[in-house]
Design an enzyme around this catalytic site. Structure first.
Site, mmCIF file in Angstrom:
data_model
loop_
_atom_site.group_PDB
_atom_site.id
_atom_site.type_symbol
_atom_site.label_atom_id
_atom_site.label_comp_id
_atom_site.label_asym_id
_atom_site.label_seq_id
_atom_site.Cartn_x
_atom_site.Cartn_y
_atom_site.Cartn_z
ATOM 1 N N LYS A 135 0.027 -17.114 -1.247
ATOM 2 C CA LYS A 135 -0.376 -17.118 0.293
ATOM 3 C C LYS A 135 -1.495 -16.343 0.374
ATOM 4 C CE LYS A 135 -0.628 -14.729 3.738
ATOM 5 N NZ LYS A 135 -1.739 -14.406 4.501
ATOM 6 N N GLU A 154 -0.264 -4.274 -6.268
ATOM 7 C CA GLU A 154 -1.779 -3.699 -6.801
ATOM 8 C C GLU A 154 -2.152 -3.236 -5.297
ATOM 9 O OE1 GLU A 154 -2.928 -3.401 -9.487
ATOM 10 O OE2 GLU A 154 -1.906 -4.986 -10.876
ATOM 11 N N CYS A 188 -10.820 -2.668 -4.640
ATOM 12 C CA CYS A 188 -9.715 -1.574 -4.865
ATOM 13 C C CYS A 188 -9.987 -0.472 -5.695
ATOM 14 C CB CYS A 188 -8.579 -2.163 -5.314
ATOM 15 S SG CYS A 188 -8.633 -3.208 -6.742
ATOM 16 N N GLU A 216 -9.003 6.015 1.582
ATOM 17 C CA GLU A 216 -9.861 4.751 1.246
ATOM 18 C C GLU A 216 -10.567 4.036 2.482
ATOM 19 O OE1 GLU A 216 -7.670 0.943 0.683
ATOM 20 O OE2 GLU A 216 -8.538 0.780 -1.519
HETATM 21 P P1 NAD Z 1 -3.446 -6.358 3.788
HETATM 22 O O1 NAD Z 1 -2.485 -5.499 3.013
HETATM 23 O O2 NAD Z 1 -3.885 -6.234 5.029
HETATM 24 O O3 NAD Z 1 -3.344 -7.815 3.545
HETATM 25 C C1 NAD Z 1 -3.138 -8.445 2.122
HETATM 26 C C2 NAD Z 1 -2.090 -9.536 2.244
HETATM 27 O O4 NAD Z 1 -1.078 -9.210 2.580
HETATM 28 C C3 NAD Z 1 -3.075 -10.841 3.104
HETATM 29 O O5 NAD Z 1 -2.786 -12.051 2.493
HETATM 30 C C4 NAD Z 1 -2.164 -10.576 4.401
HETATM 31 O O6 NAD Z 1 -2.143 -11.802 5.093
HETATM 32 C C5 NAD Z 1 -0.758 -10.074 3.773
HETATM 33 N N1 NAD Z 1 -0.033 -9.604 4.788
HETATM 34 C C6 NAD Z 1 -0.408 -8.889 5.617
HETATM 35 N N2 NAD Z 1 0.609 -8.367 6.681
HETATM 36 C C7 NAD Z 1 1.760 -8.734 5.894
HETATM 37 C C8 NAD Z 1 3.233 -8.922 6.127
HETATM 38 N N3 NAD Z 1 3.814 -8.091 7.055
HETATM 39 N N4 NAD Z 1 4.118 -9.394 5.248
HETATM 40 C C9 NAD Z 1 3.605 -9.920 4.076
HETATM 41 N N5 NAD Z 1 2.344 -10.265 3.916
HETATM 42 C C10 NAD Z 1 1.318 -9.519 4.740
HETATM 43 O O7 NAD Z 1 -4.649 -5.991 2.984
HETATM 44 P P2 NAD Z 1 -6.310 -6.149 3.018
HETATM 45 O O8 NAD Z 1 -6.965 -5.176 4.121
HETATM 46 O O9 NAD Z 1 -6.526 -7.798 3.152
HETATM 47 O O10 NAD Z 1 -6.949 -5.750 1.518
HETATM 48 C C11 NAD Z 1 -7.690 -4.503 1.509
HETATM 49 C C12 NAD Z 1 -6.634 -3.597 0.671
HETATM 50 O O11 NAD Z 1 -6.215 -4.331 -0.734
HETATM 51 C C13 NAD Z 1 -7.089 -2.420 0.253
HETATM 52 O O12 NAD Z 1 -6.204 -1.271 0.361
HETATM 53 C C14 NAD Z 1 -7.350 -2.536 -1.229
HETATM 54 O O13 NAD Z 1 -7.533 -1.583 -1.934
HETATM 55 C C15 NAD Z 1 -6.179 -3.383 -1.601
HETATM 56 N N6 NAD Z 1 -6.668 -4.195 -2.998
HETATM 57 C C16 NAD Z 1 -5.931 -3.767 -4.097
HETATM 58 C C17 NAD Z 1 -6.144 -4.298 -5.181
HETATM 59 C C18 NAD Z 1 -5.630 -3.921 -6.577
HETATM 60 O O14 NAD Z 1 -5.745 -4.581 -7.497
HETATM 61 N N7 NAD Z 1 -5.089 -2.714 -6.605
HETATM 62 C C19 NAD Z 1 -7.311 -5.478 -5.108
HETATM 63 C C20 NAD Z 1 -7.779 -5.772 -3.903
HETATM 64 C C21 NAD Z 1 -7.637 -5.141 -3.033
#
Ligand code: NAD
Length: 484
Positions: free
Chosen positions: A178, A253, A287, A386
């Protein structure tokens, strides 16, 4: 509208493209000018049901019959195709995520390398024989979980798909992916590449859609046996709760507030590019961004001045102009970052440098000026939360103990960097830093396919990347045979 050379509006299930069950689409926007880029499927729980069923059928069918070596060969073919199409993938990622072309290209090469690495590793994961009671032979078998769910964010789609789907496929799982609703063109291109490379139908299924619809459908699905989530802390904890209902294991992650500690004996010329690049790469939406720079007090002014010079030289512009920094992903993300910068101004923080925006940028683009803020108290929100934008705070410290206390003093624990010529100190710090990766005299944000990666505390749990990921994407079965 920029040209996208394939139909973006479908879901990929059982090796076929089809409209999603809702028949609805969602718009994708180009962050460099705010224009409409493409329409993607608004997948929902019904599509996830179909994708999970297709994945299970693949496990019960041709995909499940392949030997580990055959799986590895498929991954190698996928890797070769990614390399062939690297320029086009970079262009798609630049248009979709807003990253400068060279960063998009680096992500495409990383995806190819993940597929190469995991393709090579597929037939090298072995069980053990265990000395046990007389008359027995005991052994362990590494087996795939089965259907694995992969929920990825928008900031590094190709790298995150490579490290999670690549490792899961190598172990013989069948995947439901997804991608994020803000950016998913490279995920769709990846499905096409997998198909062209001969990945059996159903081994990879891709369902774009909203987090609360397709994402929630996947994380709560009873037919999924493992979930890998990369994204925010708040959504990560919801995913864990949803998975707990079916006792499904989860790799999380999540975010970070990673420090780089610069000691007075450091090689500053070597450190400087890493200090700044790790904060502004992908417009700070990484991240493992080094968003906190901790500097020993005796060299504090010198380091701040040198970083400020680099900041003032940064070039910010549209992704396809391929400068140092592109736009951020959305107007919403830009407003969040601007909110933190307003907080810095209201609080009288020392904003030492801001990069200029290129001339003639589209007013519809989501641009933020990279900003360096010095002398930030370690407990300030800018030093604790963050921001996920091109903003770095610089904090002074005195000696190892204080540096360590500040470095470990946030809710996160993803990555840390240490700059020193003292080998003993480097090892002491490496042992005491509370995080998943420590880089000494370098900083590997986003890099290191071979290096296990993941967090502690609010940064998550479980490890991806490297050989270690193969253990996470498999389960261990013990067999004890009594033969007398
Ligand atoms: P997000 O959590 O809003 O979204 C990530 C994914 O989760 C998307 O595909 C989104 O559609 C899905 N999602 C959202 N709500 C959901 C729900 N209720 N149920 C299931 N899936 C759902 O994150 P974002 O804003 O897109 O990304 C930024 C964040 O990701 C930052 O905090 C960043 O640090 C983190 N990140 C971490 C890593 C790592 O490897 N540790 C890598 C990249 C990004």
């Amino acid at each position: 509208m920029s040209h996208i050379p394939f139909d973006t509006s479908g879901v990929f299930i059982a090796g076929l493209w089809r409209p999603c069950a809702s028949g609805e689409t969602l718009p994708l926007f180009n962050p460099s000018d705010g224009s409409l880029l493409a329409q993607i499927a608004r997948g929902t729980a019904a599509d996830i049901d179909a994708a999970v069923a297709a994945a299970q059928a693949a496990l019960d069918g041709p995909w499940g019959q392949l030997t580990a070596a055959e799986r590895g060969r498929v991954l190698h073919r996928m890797s070769a195709k990614v390399l062939e199409q690297a320029d086009e993938l970079a262009r798609l990622e630049a248009l979709d995520v807003g990253k400068p072309l060279k960063q998009g290209r680096a992500d495409a090469l990383a995806l190819a390398r993940y597929l190469e690495f995991y393709g090579g590793a597929a037939d090298k994961v072995m069980g053990e024989t265990i000395p046990f009671a007389n008359g027995y032979t005991a052994l362990t078998l590494r087996e795939p979980h089965g259907v694995t769910g992969h929920i990825v964010p928008w900031n590094y789609p190709m790298q995150i798909i490579g490290r999670s789907v690549g490792a899961a496929l190598a172990m013989g799982n069948a995947c439901v992916l997804k991608p994020a609703e803000e950016a998913c063109l490279s995920a769709l291109a990846f499905a096409r590449i997998a198909d062209e490379a001969g990945l059996p139908a159903g081994a990879l299924n891709v369902v774009p859609g909203l987090g609360e619809e397709a994402g929630a459908g996947l994380s709560g699905h009873a037919g999924v046996q493992h979930l890998s989530f990369t994204g925010s802390v708040s959504v990560g904890s919801m995913i864990q709760a949803a998975a707990a209902k079916h006792t499904v294991p989860v790799t999380l992650e999540l975010g970070g507030k990673s420090p780089q500690l610069v000691f007075a004996d450091a090689d500053l010329d070597a450190a400087l590019p890493f200090l700044v690049n790790a904060g502004i790469q992908n417009a700070g939406q990484t991240c493992s961004a080094a968003s906190r720079i901790l500097v020993e007090r005796s060299i504090f002014d010198d380091v701040v001045a040198r970083m400020a010079t680099r900041y003032r030289a940064l070039r910010v512009g549209a992704a396809l102009s391929d400068l140092d920094v592109g736009p951020v992903i959305s107007a919403r993300q830009r407003d969040v970052i601007e909110g933190y910068l307003a907080l810095a101004r209201q609080g009288g923080l020392n904003i030492v440098a801001e990069a200029a925006l290129a001339e003639g940028l589209s007013t519809g683009g989501y641009f933020v000026r990279p900003t360096l803020v010095a002398d930030v108290p370690a407990t300030h929100r800018l030093a604790q939360e963050e921001i996920f934008g091109p903003v770095q705070v610089v904090i002074p410290f005195e000696g190892e103990a204080e540096g360590l206390r500040i470095a470990n003093g946030t809710a996160f624990g993803l990555v840390a960097g240490v700059w020193t010529r003292d080998g003993g100190r480097a090892l002491r710090m490496a042992r005491k830093l509370k995080c998943g990766q420590v880089f000494v005299n370098n900083y590997g944000a986003g890099g290191g396919i071979e290096l296990p990666f993941g967090g502690v505390k609010a940064s998550g749990h479980g490890r991806e990347k490297g050989f270690e990921a193969l253990y996470g994407f498999s389960t261990l079965k013990t067999v004890a045979i009594h033969h007398g």
